[in-house]
Write an enzyme that holds these catalytic residues in place. Structure first.
Site, PDB file in Angstrom:
ATOM      1  N   TRP A 356      60.246 165.153  52.131  1.00  0.00           N
ATOM      2  CA  TRP A 356      60.000 164.003  51.166  1.00  0.00           C
ATOM      3  C   TRP A 356      58.406 163.558  51.208  1.00  0.00           C
ATOM      4  O   TRP A 356      58.014 162.764  50.533  1.00  0.00           O
ATOM      5  CB  TRP A 356      60.893 163.000  51.495  1.00  0.00           C
ATOM      6  CG  TRP A 356      60.457 162.122  52.663  1.00  0.00           C
ATOM      7  CD1 TRP A 356      60.830 162.580  53.994  1.00  0.00           C
ATOM      8  CD2 TRP A 356      60.461 160.693  52.766  1.00  0.00           C
ATOM      9  NE1 TRP A 356      60.831 161.807  54.780  1.00  0.00           N
ATOM     10  CE2 TRP A 356      60.468 160.620  54.385  1.00  0.00           C
ATOM     11  CE3 TRP A 356      60.396 159.810  51.910  1.00  0.00           C
ATOM     12  CZ2 TRP A 356      60.228 159.326  55.022  1.00  0.00           C
ATOM     13  CZ3 TRP A 356      60.016 158.565  52.603  1.00  0.00           C
ATOM     14  CH2 TRP A 356      60.174 158.338  54.140  1.00  0.00           C
ATOM     15  N   ASP A 357      57.700 163.844  52.272  1.00  0.00           N
ATOM     16  CA  ASP A 357      56.489 163.617  52.594  1.00  0.00           C
ATOM     17  C   ASP A 357      55.539 164.110  51.284  1.00  0.00           C
ATOM     18  O   ASP A 357      54.583 163.168  51.015  1.00  0.00           O
ATOM     19  CB  ASP A 357      55.910 164.378  53.852  1.00  0.00           C
ATOM     20  CG  ASP A 357      56.739 164.398  54.838  1.00  0.00           C
ATOM     21  OD1 ASP A 357      57.946 164.166  54.995  1.00  0.00           O
ATOM     22  OD2 ASP A 357      55.949 164.612  55.927  1.00  0.00           O
ATOM     23  N   GLU A 484      64.039 158.123  61.702  1.00  0.00           N
ATOM     24  CA  GLU A 484      65.113 158.988  62.197  1.00  0.00           C
ATOM     25  C   GLU A 484      65.807 158.969  63.486  1.00  0.00           C
ATOM     26  O   GLU A 484      66.545 159.708  64.103  1.00  0.00           O
ATOM     27  CB  GLU A 484      64.446 160.675  62.230  1.00  0.00           C
ATOM     28  CG  GLU A 484      63.989 161.000  60.862  1.00  0.00           C
ATOM     29  CD  GLU A 484      63.698 162.412  60.667  1.00  0.00           C
ATOM     30  OE1 GLU A 484      63.177 162.988  61.593  1.00  0.00           O
ATOM     31  OE2 GLU A 484      63.651 162.887  59.718  1.00  0.00           O
ATOM     32  N   LYS A 595      61.019 155.213  64.890  1.00  0.00           N
ATOM     33  CA  LYS A 595      60.220 156.519  64.882  1.00  0.00           C
ATOM     34  C   LYS A 595      59.092 156.184  63.959  1.00  0.00           C
ATOM     35  O   LYS A 595      57.711 156.722  64.284  1.00  0.00           O
ATOM     36  CB  LYS A 595      60.916 157.805  64.597  1.00  0.00           C
ATOM     37  CG  LYS A 595      60.262 159.020  64.470  1.00  0.00           C
ATOM     38  CD  LYS A 595      61.018 160.165  64.197  1.00  0.00           C
ATOM     39  CE  LYS A 595      60.252 161.434  64.198  1.00  0.00           C
ATOM     40  NZ  LYS A 595      61.212 162.467  63.562  1.00  0.00           N
ATOM     41  N   GLN A 596      59.212 155.735  62.885  1.00  0.00           N
ATOM     42  CA  GLN A 596      58.210 155.508  61.670  1.00  0.00           C
ATOM     43  C   GLN A 596      58.634 154.375  60.851  1.00  0.00           C
ATOM     44  O   GLN A 596      59.716 153.719  60.842  1.00  0.00           O
ATOM     45  CB  GLN A 596      58.185 156.815  61.142  1.00  0.00           C
ATOM     46  CG  GLN A 596      59.467 157.051  60.322  1.00  0.00           C
ATOM     47  CD  GLN A 596      59.663 158.700  60.005  1.00  0.00           C
ATOM     48  OE1 GLN A 596      59.964 159.462  60.689  1.00  0.00           O
ATOM     49  NE2 GLN A 596      59.197 159.033  58.973  1.00  0.00           N
TER      50      GLN A 596
HETATM   51  C1  BGC Z   1      59.669 162.719  60.055  1.00  0.00           C
HETATM   52  C2  BGC Z   1      59.928 162.746  58.568  1.00  0.00           C
HETATM   53  C3  BGC Z   1      59.181 163.918  57.950  1.00  0.00           C
HETATM   54  C4  BGC Z   1      59.093 165.196  58.740  1.00  0.00           C
HETATM   55  C5  BGC Z   1      58.158 166.008  58.305  1.00  0.00           C
HETATM   56  C6  BGC Z   1      59.715 164.119  60.746  1.00  0.00           C
HETATM   57  O1  BGC Z   1      59.289 163.845  61.969  1.00  0.00           O
HETATM   58  O2  BGC Z   1      60.585 161.715  60.844  1.00  0.00           O
HETATM   59  O3  BGC Z   1      59.955 161.739  58.002  1.00  0.00           O
HETATM   60  O4  BGC Z   1      59.815 164.101  56.618  1.00  0.00           O
HETATM   61  O5  BGC Z   1      58.720 165.110  60.149  1.00  0.00           O
HETATM   62  O6  BGC Z   1      56.861 165.511  58.483  1.00  0.00           O
END
Ligand code: BGC
Length: 763
Positions: A356-357, A484, A595-596
């Protein structure tokens, strides 16, 4: 922020320089020195291989193989696909005095490796001293053609420094390449041919049935002997060397993958090889320089600083240029078969998959520098709509569920927690369509493609949402939001909010289609069997969506988040990063560490829909709980920090985002580059320090120049215009380089940008 830079490369405005090779950084350098042109990519590995630690990889966008997975529960995939290395076209062997060149063992000095971002070339040079004391200077040059994307070039130069004699030189092409993760070669049935100066090879993948042609034209003095073994073909010659006289061996390579196979592909390969012969390496190099020159005229971001800040800013300047350089290499449009892999074509990690990035993080760069490429990215999603429809069915839903990880449209993620619980790929595709149409005004795209995708995504969400529970309202249950580190949660605020906005967007798109193109609307209704009552239900869901928020505007990430035990993220030792290598999978789920950005992600995407007070309270609450284990994290924080006037934090996060790979912040650059961070570094400049907002009416800017900079200068493309923005201490200049005058807002006030420069000072 618990993470720290691990500085290895030298700062330079237009180059990445490695002086004196340190084997401990071998794989990091390979990632950083990757070259690509969207179609083909190659890691910065040593041509001659050897015993240095290496993740050897030359890739072709869209080339993958599949593996069956053990049969599991319904909704969990039973086959996965992943990018595999394609033909190794760098293959080179050099022997002197019976000694084989291997920098893991050899005695050498004066090592220097340079990536030149003005020409897109990688060079490596050093002096090799054999046991007998002979010194040979070697220079390797390579580049991938940005215009003829099936072509790549390699030049090896050799100069005997203290003797005259002979060197044995081998150059080849090989499909005997291993997928490093699986320790397996995925190529079979190779056809090899060779003539006097040509090597040709074609092979097929084991399961996906894709075929690739590889051909090379060698310009090598002396009589070469042809060698064929397995899936490898090469030429070997003994070359005379005269002391002080440099010789060059040029190799021109064609790698063809066009969905044909067998004799048809072979013939196209031969034709492409002959075509490439019309251009000399020098001419190709010149065309390459011109390509990059034109690119930098639009896409360069220039940062300036006073003398006392020069060193720190030089690193930032190099960092942002590296990011822009990589973005052009990873994707520049023209093929609706490609998307943006989370590692681009720079490594096997993430299997070449797009996430989804693409829509949430990478799209803005293309929207404002190359809108056609942005459109092509969205067309990839349109072309893979059938797979998204099938995936929704597997999950007992309707409509289109876009995959969390894919190369070909099918879900490839075998972790069901991610593949089945994350709705953000679907809402991000919807957001990307909306953002693209909003910024470019391309309503034809909306009507021809966007509306159908939006309809099917809305239908998916309507079949996935539940009503009830504690709140009695609509919400998504059993999901994993962008963070995540918390899975199977209820009422994740991001998912609920994005779901609501997606439904609203789909309704608006269908209304507009009905009003402006009634026939197309009727056709779409028929094609998708859209029932009259569906949009009415979407309205009910959107209106009744639960959005947790206290009286001060603090948003709870998901039900129960506020009750989780606290982890002091600053107490985690740097050696424990990346966490996924050091903490068990379940251990990271047990606290409030995130995480983010999750709540902050929606405040970034729909920025103008939230007040400054809401952004402040949520930023101050969530930032200290965020470990930035995802590469999309630092830049989002920097952008919000800049908006909130927290400039020191904004600059710190920017350094992290923009040099994430150059300084190996996450200690995993060896696996490949973090493409999302690379794209977000650009957004960090434009949305962060220049304060661009593109989700409201028209364009708004709120420039904030970091204290230690005295210049920030870049251009944006917007609806046929090129606007140049120059931020300096005394104010920001806006100038129209091309196109019609444009009304914008600067610090909330209306302004007009025209050919006559306007200067706006202060907040
Ligand atoms: C992130 C995701 C991302 C993926 C690819 C993961 O570590 O948590 O949000 O889509 O990496 O960059």
């Amino acid at each position: 922020m618990a993470k720290a830079a691990d500085v290895y490369f030298r700062a330079d405005p237009w180059k990445i320089i490695e002086k004196d090779f340190d084997p401990a950084y071998s794989q990091v350098s390979e990632s950083v020195f990757s070259l690509a042109n969207e179609t083909i990519g190659v890691r910065g590995c040593f041509e001659e291989g050897g015993s240095v630690s290496s993740l050897r990889g030359a890739y072709i966008n869209g080339v993958y193989d599949t593996e069956p997975l053990p049969r599991s529960y319904r909704g969990i995939i039973d086959e996965t696909h992943f990018m595999i290395p394609a033909a190794d076209w760098l293959m080179t062997g050099i022997s002197l005095d019976g000694e084989k060149l291997d920098l893991g063992k050899a005695d050498f000095h004066s090592f220097r490796r340079e990536l030149d971002m003005l020409s897109g070339t990688l060079t490596r040079s050093f002096v090799w001293r054999t046991a007998s004391g002979r010194e040979l200077r070697l220079t390797f040059l390579r580049f991938v053609d940005m215009i003829h994307r099936e072509r790549a070039y390699q030049r090896v130069s050799m100069e005997a420094l203290n003797y005259s004699g002979e060197v044995v030189f081998t150059s080849g092409l090989s499909f005997d390449v291993l997928h490093m993760g699986n320790r397996k070669c995925y190529w079979q049935e190779a056809r090899t041919e060779a003539t006097e100066n040509r090597l040709m090879l074609q092979a097929r993948t084991l399961r996906s049935g894709q075929e690739v042609f590889a051909g090379a034209l060698l310009d090598m003095p002396g009589n070469a002997a042809i060698q064929r073994t397995g899936k490898t073909v090469s030429m070997c010659a003994t070359l005379p060397l005269r002391q002080g006289r440099e010789i060059h061996i040029d190799k021109r390579v064609v790698l063809l993958f066009d969905e044909t196979a067998g004799e048809t592909l072979w013939q196209s390969g031969l034709a492409a090889l002959s075509e490439s012969e019309k251009v000399s390496t020098e001419e190709a190099l010149q065309a390459q320089r011109e390509y990059w020159d034109a690119y930098w005229r639009i896409s360069d971001v220039k940062i300036g600083a006073s003398k006392e800040n020069a060193a720190a800013v030089a690193a930032e300047q190099q960092g942002i240029r590296f990011c822009s350089f990589q973005l052009a290499q990873i994707y520049n449009g023209g093929s609706m078969r490609h998307n943006i892999g989370a590692k681009g074509l720079t490594g096997e990690a993430y299997n070449g998959h797009a996430f989804w990035d693409t829509e949430a993080c990478c799209l803005p760069f293309y929207l404002f520098t190359n809108p056609q490429a942005a459109r092509d990215l969205l067309l990839f999603r349109y072309n893979t709509l059938p797979q998204a429809l099938a995936r929704a069915q597997m999950l007992d839903c309707r409509g289109a569920c876009y995959p969390i990880a894919t190369l070909n449209g099918n879900e490839a993620c075998s972790l069901w927690q991610h593949a089945s619980l994350q709705l953000q790929p679907s809402t991000a595709v919807a957001y990307g369509i909306w953002h693209y149409v909003h910024v470019t005004g391309d309503r034809a795209f909306l009507y021809d493609y966007g509306a159908e995708m939006l309809l099917q995504i809305a239908r998916f969400l309507a079949s996935r949402v539940e009503k009830g529970g504690r709140t009695g309202k609509y919400g998504f249950f059993g999901v994993m939001g962008p963070d995540e580190f918390h899975m199977m949660v209820n009422n994740n605020a991001y998912t609920n909010y994005m779901g609501k906005r997606t439904l609203m967007c789909a309704m608006a798109a269908l209304d507009a289609l009905r009003a402006e193109r009634p026939e197309a609307f009727a056709e779409l209704t028929q094609k998708t069997d859209l029932k009259e009552e569906e949009p009415a239900r979407w309205r009910e869901i959107a209106d009744g969506m639960y959005l947790p928020r206290d009286e001060n505007g603090l948003i709870e990430q998901h039900d129960g988040y506020f009750n989780l035990p606290h982890t002091d993220i600053n107490a985690i030792p740097v050696e424990q990063f990346p966490l996924y290598d050091h903490w068990s999978y379940d251990r990271i789920y047990r606290s409030d560490m995130i995480k983010q950005p999750d709540v902050l992600m929606m405040l970034y995407l729909y920025n103008t829909s939230f007040s400054e007070a809401e952004k402040r309270i949520n930023y101050e609450f969530y930032e200290p709980r965020t470990i930035h284990e995802s590469s999309l994290s630092p830049a989002i924080h920097s952008i919000l920090a800049a908006e909130l006037g927290k400039m020191e934090e904004a600059v710190r996060f920017f350094g992290f985002a923009t040099r994430l790979d150059l300084d190996n912040y996450n200690r995993n650059t060896r696996e490949g580059l973090h493409v999302t961070s690379i794209a977000m570094a650009w957004a960090n400049i434009v949305y962060g320090f220049a304060g661009l907002r593109s989700d409201g009416d028209g364009l708004g800017f709120a420039p904030r120049l970091p204290e230690r900079w005295n210049l920030l200068c870049f251009s944006v493309l917007y609806q046929g215009r090129v606007i140049r923005i120059t931020m300096e201490k005394d104010g920001t200049r806006f100038r129209l380089v091309r196109g019609e005058p444009l009304d914008i807002r600067v610090y909330g006030k209306p302004r007009t940008v025209s050919k006559e420069e306007i200067i706006i000072s202060g907040l």
